[in-house]
Design an enzyme around this catalytic site. Structure first.
Site, PDB file in Angstrom:
ATOM      1  CG  HIS A  97      13.863  10.166   5.929  1.00 20.45           C
ATOM      2  ND1 HIS A  97      13.242  10.924   6.903  1.00 20.45           N
ATOM      3  CD2 HIS A  97      15.026  10.813   5.638  1.00 20.45           C
ATOM      4  CE1 HIS A  97      13.985  11.974   7.175  1.00 20.45           C
ATOM      5  NE2 HIS A  97      15.075  11.936   6.430  1.00 20.45           N
TER       6      HIS A  97
ATOM      7  CG  HIS B 182      22.544  17.861   5.459  1.00 19.23           C
ATOM      8  ND1 HIS B 182      23.332  16.743   5.521  1.00 19.23           N
ATOM      9  CD2 HIS B 182      21.394  17.523   6.096  1.00 19.23           C
ATOM     10  CE1 HIS B 182      22.708  15.766   6.159  1.00 19.23           C
ATOM     11  NE2 HIS B 182      21.527  16.216   6.532  1.00 19.23           N
TER      12      HIS B 182
END
Length: 320
Positions: A122, A187
């Site tokens: 992804h 993140h």
């Protein structure tokens, strides 16, 4: 004549596909999704023949048995299809990809690895799903190691982007080329340093990364549980600063960070900003246009989208 017609930087998250209904900040999620659509429309308007698609590896296409810093897909490219992202063969501009692999060695001294049967995850297929939806383009996939230290330095990534620009513009064929950098922003993933796992979950993750080449799906359910249990660790101030650099054509300032410093300030997931940095360097650091920034704690990530349009830069220079 070959031209570089557009650059796009965009965050990715498979939680868009798997946990949309559980998303608390729906307004932010919708603004981010709409910005992906706007970037997709900008790509369509730029009419690229080929997209250099720069992304990261999440240990579904590369494993610890072999982790190059940079790998170009030069022939077959298969998307793993996890979490609702596209699956199966992806179209590759074999002629341009092979040319780049050779030119980077011959002209620039970058011994980039190549794969004639690349599997992407992804880190790139999220961009295929949302940014290239319905577009008839070929790909030159470039996978950057951002999660298995030692990582390529940020300066090395920036210099590779410049070398790719030089090689693309020297390509003897006739192409309109766009560039996508997929990943980031701030993140922190619950992923260990593979060299020193601490505790059962980290040892499981390293085992999955080491042994998952033939059966990565067998590890996926527990991997997802570990990720979903993680607490968000965003740094919106860092994200805003990076996006402001991008808007001013100064994304190269990211090279002021060491790998350790970047992780400390913005999390291990911010190492994916190498993909944005590469993209911006291929665009010769043309000033960018921010389409969205949304801090999404439920997706564990600061989500951003930006477009770099060299035509806009040229128009501005003519007017000035």
């Amino acid at each position: 004549m070959t031209e570089i017609v557009l650059g796009v930087g965009a965050s990715h998250s498979t939680l868009m596909n798997t946990h949309w209904e559980e998303t608390h900040h729906k307004d932010r999620a919708e603004r981010f999704r709409d910005a992906l659509g706007e970037a997709r429309d900008a790509l369509a308007a730029a009419r690229p023949d080929t997209v250099v698609l720069i992304g990261s590896n999440h240990f579904r296409g590369f494993w610890l048995d072999l982790i190059p810093s940079f790998t170009i897909g030069v022939d077959e490219c298969l998307a793993s299809g996890e979490s609702g992202t596209p699956k199966g063969p992806q179209p590759v501009d074999r002629e341009l990809a092979l040319y780049l692999a050779n030119a980077l060695v011959e002209r620039s001294g970058f011994d980039v690895a190549f794969s004639a049967r690349m599997q992407i995850d992804h880190g790139q297929s999220h961009a295929v799903q949302y940014l290239l939806d319905g577009l008839d383009v070929d790909l030159v996939p470039l996978v950057v190691n951002v999660f298995a230290p030692p990582l390529p330095t940020l300066d090395r990534c920036e210099r590779l982007g410049r070398a790719i620009r030089e090689a693309v513009l020297a390509f003897p064929g006739d192409r309109r080329v766009a560039v996508i950098g997929s990943g980031g922003l701030s993140h922190r993933l619950p992923w260990p340093d593979w060299r020193d796992p601490r505790g059962e979950d980290e040892e499981f993750m390293v085992g999955a990364w080491r042994d998952g080449r033939e059966n990565w799906q067998d590890y996926d359910a527990r991997r997802r549980e570990i990720i979903r249990a993680a607490e968000a660790a965003l740094n919106p101030e860092f994200d805003e600063e990076f996006l402001s650099w991008l808007e001013r054509g100064q994304a190269h300032r990211l090279t002021e960070y060491t790998t350790a410093e970047l992780e400390k300030v913005a999390g291990n997931g911010a190492q994916e900003l190498r993909t944005w940095l590469l993209m911006a360097a291929v665009l010769d650091h043309a000033p960018g246009r921010r389409l969205s920034y949304e801090p999404m704690p439920e997706w564990l990530t600061g989500m951003g989208v930006a477009v770099l349009d060299p035509a806009q830069t040229q128009n501005s220079e003519r007017q000035s």
